[in-house]
Design a protein around this motif. Structure first.
Motif: not given
Length: 108
Positions: A1-9, A86-94
Motif C-alpha cells: 500500500p505504501e508504494l501504491d500511495a506514492i505512485t502517480a499511475a 487508481h486515484r489518478r483516474f478517479g474511476g472515470t478516465p476520459a
C-alpha cells in the motif's frame, strides 16, 4: 500500500526473469498492495524452451505447462485493482478529444 500511495499511475508487476513459483508469490503480494495487472515472459515460457531445438517438445511443454500456468496467473489477476480505480483516474478516465465523432477530428 505504501508504494501504491506514492505512485502517480497504476502499476503492473513484471516477471523480471523470476521462476514460475517465485513470480506467483510476488504477484499475490503485488495484487494485495494494489497492482493493476502483470506482464510475464520468461516465467511462463522459459522452462519449455529448455527443450530447444526440439520444437515439437517445446510446443508440448508450452501446452502442458505454460498455458495452464498463464491461466492460473490470469485467474489471480481477478484480485487486481482495475487501473480505472487508481486515484489518478478517479474511476472515470476520459480520453482527451474523445467522445462521439472523435474519428472526424482525429489528426485534424
Amino acid at each position: 500500500p505504501e508504494l501504491d500511495a506514492i505512485t502517480a499511475a497504476p502499476g503492473v508487476l513484471l516477471s523480471a526473469g523470476g521462476g514460475p513459483e517465485e513470480f506467483r508469490a510476488d504477484l499475490s503480494l503485488a495484487f494485495d498492495a494494489g497492482a493493476s495487472g502483470f506482464r510475464a515472459g520468461r516465467a511462463v515460457w522459459l522452462e519449455a524452451f529448455a527443450a530447444y531445438p526440439d520444437v515439437t517438445e517445446v510446443e508440448a511443454r508450452l501446452r502442458s505447462a505454460a498455458v495452464p500456468y498463464l491461466r492460473a496467473l490470469s485467474a489471480m489477476a481477478g484480485a487486481a485493482r482495475p487501473w480505472t480505480a487508481h486515484r489518478r483516474f478517479g474511476g472515470t478516465p476520459a480520453l482527451e478529444g474523445g467522445g462521439q465523432g472523435w474519428h472526424r477530428r482525429y489528426g485534424a
